[in-house]
Design an enzyme around this catalytic site. Structure first.
Site, short mmCIF file in Angstrom:
data_model
loop_
_atom_site.label_atom_id
_atom_site.label_comp_id
_atom_site.label_asym_id
_atom_site.label_seq_id
_atom_site.Cartn_x
_atom_site.Cartn_y
_atom_site.Cartn_z
N THR A 71 0.84 -1.21 0.00
CA THR A 71 0.00 0.00 0.00
C THR A 71 0.87 1.25 0.00
O THR A 71 0.65 2.18 -0.79
CB THR A 71 -0.93 -0.02 1.24
OG1 THR A 71 -1.76 -1.17 1.15
CG2 THR A 71 -1.78 1.23 1.32
N CYS A 320 -10.40 -8.35 0.15
CA CYS A 320 -9.20 -7.74 0.72
C CYS A 320 -9.24 -6.22 0.59
O CYS A 320 -8.35 -5.54 1.06
CB CYS A 320 -7.93 -8.30 0.10
SG CYS A 320 -7.72 -7.89 -1.61
N1 PLP Z 1 -1.51 -4.58 -4.37
C1 PLP Z 1 -2.15 -5.76 -4.54
C2 PLP Z 1 -2.37 -6.26 -5.93
C3 PLP Z 1 -2.59 -6.49 -3.45
O1 PLP Z 1 -3.22 -7.64 -3.64
C4 PLP Z 1 -2.36 -5.98 -2.14
C5 PLP Z 1 -2.86 -6.69 -0.95
O2 PLP Z 1 -3.90 -7.28 -0.93
C6 PLP Z 1 -1.69 -4.75 -2.01
C7 PLP Z 1 -1.27 -4.09 -3.14
C8 PLP Z 1 -1.42 -4.14 -0.66
O3 PLP Z 1 -0.27 -4.70 -0.10
P1 PLP Z 1 0.00 -4.56 1.49
O4 PLP Z 1 -1.00 -5.48 2.15
O5 PLP Z 1 1.42 -5.03 1.64
O6 PLP Z 1 -0.18 -3.15 1.85
#
Ligand code: PLP
Length: 380
Positions: A71, A320
């Site tokens: 993120t 998610c």
């Molecule tokens: N990008 C994608 C494609 C994801 O699937 C996710 C998590 O689900 C993220 C970014 C976010 O990553 P993080 O959980 O490390 O912040």
């Protein structure tokens, strides 16, 4: 017994990763910026992790900027690049994770023109629409390498070539691709790439933005100037060490486990479609561990709850990214009818899942579907 089929959401910490991290959670607690020996031990560990991450995606260690996760990396690219460039057009696909989509939408409130790329029914970004979008002056393009819901692998290399041709900066969110397929920053021709540790058996709270060193980004988090000035804040040394170890493991394992994961996925696809499921993205190349399907007239949330009661952890639609019951934006972008999209269930496998678990899952799925269909018939 509980079976975990939700590895695109997060993964268990690998034992070897934990072993690598433990010393930095105990005696080796130095601050990586300190000059004394505690500090230099921590600094060496961070640098080693930087090498391990770099090796996995074929870049130099100096191109790896450690952040708190996917993120933050996506936000750093979009906001950090936009703060450096003069506002023109930002182009993202219509199926990006919210941590790309939302910062891009935010740019639209700051004078940028936002263009969302069309997606074909098979789940692939429409290359003709990329050409159409790039007829306008464009500063930034961001297209994910593998979609978190369908698992469809996007033509990022081709899109990057088109973006470079128009002198736009090209970023890819490779969070769901890394560790599942070979990912080569140089070969893709991107300017920036996002990776996250907890999707590859590493710890939560670590990730990286990998950057072309010619790129000028403005930091989002200001402070003591850590991470080449791009991300201030005392480094999370244990998590970074774990991230590095997870990347090394991913490199070792990827080829060995891809066939196993794909066999589980194909078995699930066959079994689920025999039970009446529509499999999304089946005609496109997909990461080997993911299948995404819906059974007509069956609600996805209900199915997920029933499967959970029976011991199987799977994800529904946009699980998610949201707590709402809106149908998945990815499926809507693919042109799937909202009624069918509401039924979406994602199954994502990991190394330790087995064919026997898949067979049990399909039996349970069949029983749950029969029960839900009977209930629906009574209700009519
Ligand atoms: N990008 C994608 C494609 C994801 O699937 C996710 C998590 O689900 C993220 C970014 C976010 O990553 P993080 O959980 O490390 O912040």
């Amino acid at each position: 017994m509980r079976v975990y089929f939700d590895h695109n959401s997060t993964t268990a910490l690998d034992e070897r990763v934990l072993e690598a991290m433990l010393p930095f959670l105990k005696g080796e607690y130095g601050n990586a910026s300190s000059r004394h020996e505690f500090g230099t031990h921590a600094r060496k560990a961070v640098n080693r992790a930087r090498e391990q991450v770099a090796t996995l995606v074929n870049v130099q260690a100096s191109q790896v900027v450690f952040v708190s996760g996917g993120t933050e990396a996506n936000n750093l690219f979009i906001k950090g690049a936009a703060a450096y460039l003069k506002p023109t057009q930002v182009v993202v696909s219509g199926i990006e994770h919210p941590c790309v989509a939302k910062p891009a939408e935010d740019l639209a409130r700051q004078g940028w023109k936002l263009r969302k790329l069309a997606v074909r029914p098979d789940g692939l970004v429409d290359l003709a629409d990329v050409d159409a979008a790039l007829t306008h002056v464009t500063g930034l393009v961001s297209v994910m390498l593998a979609n978190n819901e369908t698992g469809v692998i996007q033509p990022v290399g081709e899109i990057a070539a088109k973006a470079r041709d128009k002198r736009a900066w090209m970023h890819t969110d490779a969070v769901q691709a890394v560790g599942k397929i070979a990912v080569d920053f140089e070969a893709l021709g991107v300017h920036a790439m996002t990776i996250s540790a907890h999707k590859i058996c590493g710890p939560k709270g670590a990730g990286a933005l990998v950057v072309d060193k010619r790129l000028e980004l403005k930091p989002v988090i200001h402070g003591g100037g850590h991470e080449m000035g791009l991300r201030s804040g005392t480094e999370n040394v244990p998590a970074i060490v774990g991230f590095g170890a997870a990347c090394e493991l991913a490199q070792e394992r990827m080829d060995k486990i891809a066939g196993h994961l794909q066999a589980l996925r194909d078995r699930t696809d066959q079994g689920a479609s025999a039970l009446g499921a529509v499999i999304f993205g089946r005609e496109a190349p997909r990461i080997p561990n993911t299948t995404y399907f819906a059974v007509p007239n069956i609600d996805g949330e209900t199915l997920v709850i029933e499967l959970d009661k029976a011991g199987f952890a799977v994800a529904s639609g946009a699980a998610c990214s949201s707590t709402s019951t809106e149908p998945s934006a990815t499926l809507l972008a693919m042109g799937v009818a909202p009624e069918l999209a509401r039924g979406a269930v994602r199954v994502s496998f990991g190394l330790h899942n087995t064919a026997a678990q898949v067979d049990d899952f399909l039996q349970v799925l069949s029983a749950v579907l029969n029960r839900l269909r009977r209930l629906a018939a009574i209700a009519v």
